[in-house]
Scaffold this motif. Structure first.
Motif, PDB file in Angstrom:
ATOM      1  N   ARG A  90      -4.400   2.741   9.999  1.00  0.00           N
ATOM      2  CA  ARG A  90      -3.234   2.474   9.139  1.00  0.00           C
ATOM      3  C   ARG A  90      -2.322   3.692   8.998  1.00  0.00           C
ATOM      4  O   ARG A  90      -1.188   3.554   8.549  1.00  0.00           O
ATOM      5  CB  ARG A  90      -3.695   2.062   7.740  1.00  0.00           C
ATOM      6  CG  ARG A  90      -4.227   0.668   7.652  1.00  0.00           C
ATOM      7  CD  ARG A  90      -4.402   0.329   6.194  1.00  0.00           C
ATOM      8  NE  ARG A  90      -4.967  -0.985   5.972  1.00  0.00           N
ATOM      9  CZ  ARG A  90      -5.157  -1.489   4.774  1.00  0.00           C
ATOM     10  NH1 ARG A  90      -4.837  -0.797   3.690  1.00  0.00           N
ATOM     11  NH2 ARG A  90      -5.680  -2.678   4.642  1.00  0.00           N
ATOM     12  N   ASP A  91      -2.858   4.884   9.296  1.00  0.00           N
ATOM     13  CA  ASP A  91      -2.114   6.135   9.112  1.00  0.00           C
ATOM     14  C   ASP A  91      -1.574   6.213   7.682  1.00  0.00           C
ATOM     15  O   ASP A  91      -0.394   6.444   7.463  1.00  0.00           O
ATOM     16  CB  ASP A  91      -0.990   6.254  10.142  1.00  0.00           C
ATOM     17  CG  ASP A  91      -0.409   7.655  10.184  1.00  0.00           C
ATOM     18  OD1 ASP A  91      -1.128   8.608   9.813  1.00  0.00           O
ATOM     19  OD2 ASP A  91       0.774   7.807  10.563  1.00  0.00           O
ATOM     20  N   SER A  92      -2.475   6.008   6.733  1.00  0.00           N
ATOM     21  CA  SER A  92      -2.102   5.954   5.324  1.00  0.00           C
ATOM     22  C   SER A  92      -2.800   7.053   4.535  1.00  0.00           C
ATOM     23  O   SER A  92      -4.023   7.091   4.469  1.00  0.00           O
ATOM     24  CB  SER A  92      -2.477   4.586   4.747  1.00  0.00           C
ATOM     25  OG  SER A  92      -2.335   4.596   3.345  1.00  0.00           O
ATOM     26  N   GLY A  93      -2.027   7.927   3.924  1.00  0.00           N
ATOM     27  CA  GLY A  93      -2.584   9.003   3.108  1.00  0.00           C
ATOM     28  C   GLY A  93      -3.219   8.501   1.822  1.00  0.00           C
ATOM     29  O   GLY A  93      -4.074   9.173   1.245  1.00  0.00           O
ATOM     30  N   SER A  94      -2.811   7.319   1.360  1.00  0.00           N
ATOM     31  CA  SER A  94      -3.385   6.805   0.109  1.00  0.00           C
ATOM     32  C   SER A  94      -4.873   6.488   0.281  1.00  0.00           C
ATOM     33  O   SER A  94      -5.634   6.540  -0.688  1.00  0.00           O
ATOM     34  CB  SER A  94      -2.624   5.572  -0.378  1.00  0.00           C
ATOM     35  OG  SER A  94      -2.849   4.471   0.475  1.00  0.00           O
ATOM     36  N   ILE A  95      -5.280   6.176   1.499  1.00  0.00           N
ATOM     37  CA  ILE A  95      -6.705   5.908   1.731  1.00  0.00           C
ATOM     38  C   ILE A  95      -7.505   7.182   1.524  1.00  0.00           C
ATOM     39  O   ILE A  95      -8.570   7.165   0.908  1.00  0.00           O
ATOM     40  CB  ILE A  95      -6.914   5.306   3.138  1.00  0.00           C
ATOM     41  CG1 ILE A  95      -6.306   3.896   3.173  1.00  0.00           C
ATOM     42  CG2 ILE A  95      -8.394   5.292   3.509  1.00  0.00           C
ATOM     43  CD1 ILE A  95      -6.315   3.246   4.532  1.00  0.00           C
ATOM     44  N   GLU A  96      -6.997   8.300   1.993  1.00  0.00           N
ATOM     45  CA  GLU A  96      -7.704   9.572   1.792  1.00  0.00           C
ATOM     46  C   GLU A  96      -7.786   9.918   0.304  1.00  0.00           C
ATOM     47  O   GLU A  96      -8.820  10.392  -0.171  1.00  0.00           O
ATOM     48  CB  GLU A  96      -7.012  10.702   2.563  1.00  0.00           C
ATOM     49  CG  GLU A  96      -7.757  12.026   2.455  1.00  0.00           C
ATOM     50  CD  GLU A  96      -7.135  13.114   3.304  1.00  0.00           C
ATOM     51  OE1 GLU A  96      -5.931  13.037   3.621  1.00  0.00           O
ATOM     52  OE2 GLU A  96      -7.869  14.059   3.649  1.00  0.00           O
ATOM     53  N   LEU A  97      -6.719   9.643  -0.435  1.00  0.00           N
ATOM     54  CA  LEU A  97      -6.750   9.913  -1.877  1.00  0.00           C
ATOM     55  C   LEU A  97      -7.822   9.061  -2.566  1.00  0.00           C
ATOM     56  O   LEU A  97      -8.526   9.530  -3.454  1.00  0.00           O
ATOM     57  CB  LEU A  97      -5.379   9.654  -2.496  1.00  0.00           C
ATOM     58  CG  LEU A  97      -4.265  10.598  -2.044  1.00  0.00           C
ATOM     59  CD1 LEU A  97      -2.929  10.177  -2.649  1.00  0.00           C
ATOM     60  CD2 LEU A  97      -4.603  12.039  -2.407  1.00  0.00           C
TER      61      LEU A  97
END
Length: 170
Positions: A90-97
């Motif tokens: 997804r290339d989503s930074g919210s997942i890492e958060l």
């Protein structure tokens, strides 16, 4: 690492549950682990006779059953590995958060963050290894062993970030 027999037995029984049982276990997500009486028939038979109400093994069984009911897709990858793959796709930074919030969670917050993570994985059809998750949750929830919790956090962080570091096959 070999799994204790009660873990293998529990996961095999979860996989045989019907839609009604899974619906009850999904409903248990609205309660603290082990506090929804309708879920007792599906979990308590796996609880050891000497385990008390707050035993980390009992709590882990309830959390794993609830998560399995939310997304009953078994796979050979850990929760953190599946989440790392999802973040990469997804290339989503919210997942890492969300993952970092999960790692920082204490025992009371853990079911909430795990539900969020499993819902994300379900949306993209990523399965996880529920036996490994159960085996990881037991030491995480053991309030008398903070070093065990840290060991699991580090294991999950390695699994997650290794997925991000891998380059796609050419």
């Amino acid at each position: 690492m070999s799994e204790p027999s009660f873990i293998t037995d529990f996961i095999e029984k979860l996989q045989k549950q019907d839609r009604r049982a899974l619906a009850i276990l999904r409903r248990s997500a609205s309660f603290a682990p082990g506090a929804y009486p309708a879920a007792y028939p599906f979990v308590e038979r796996h609880v050891g006779v000497d385990w008390h109400a707050q035993d980390s093994r009992r709590q882990a069984l309830y959390i794993t059953a609830m998560l399995y009911a939310l997304h009953p897709r078994q796979a050979e990858v850990s929760l953190a590995t599946a989440l790392g793959r999802l973040m990469k796709a997804r290339d989503s930074g919210s997942i890492e958060l969300r993952f970092i919030a999960l790692l920082a969670a204490d025992g009371d917050e853990l079911p909430y963050y795990l539900r969020q993570i499993v819902s994300l994985l379900a949306a993209d059809e990523h399965g996880i290894n529920y036996a490994e998750l159960l085996q990881d949750l037991i030491p995480w929830l053991n309030s008398f062993s903070p070093e065990s919790r840290d060991r699991i956090r580090q294991k999950w962080a390695r699994d997650f970030y290794r997925q991000l570091a891998q380059t796609p096959a050419a």
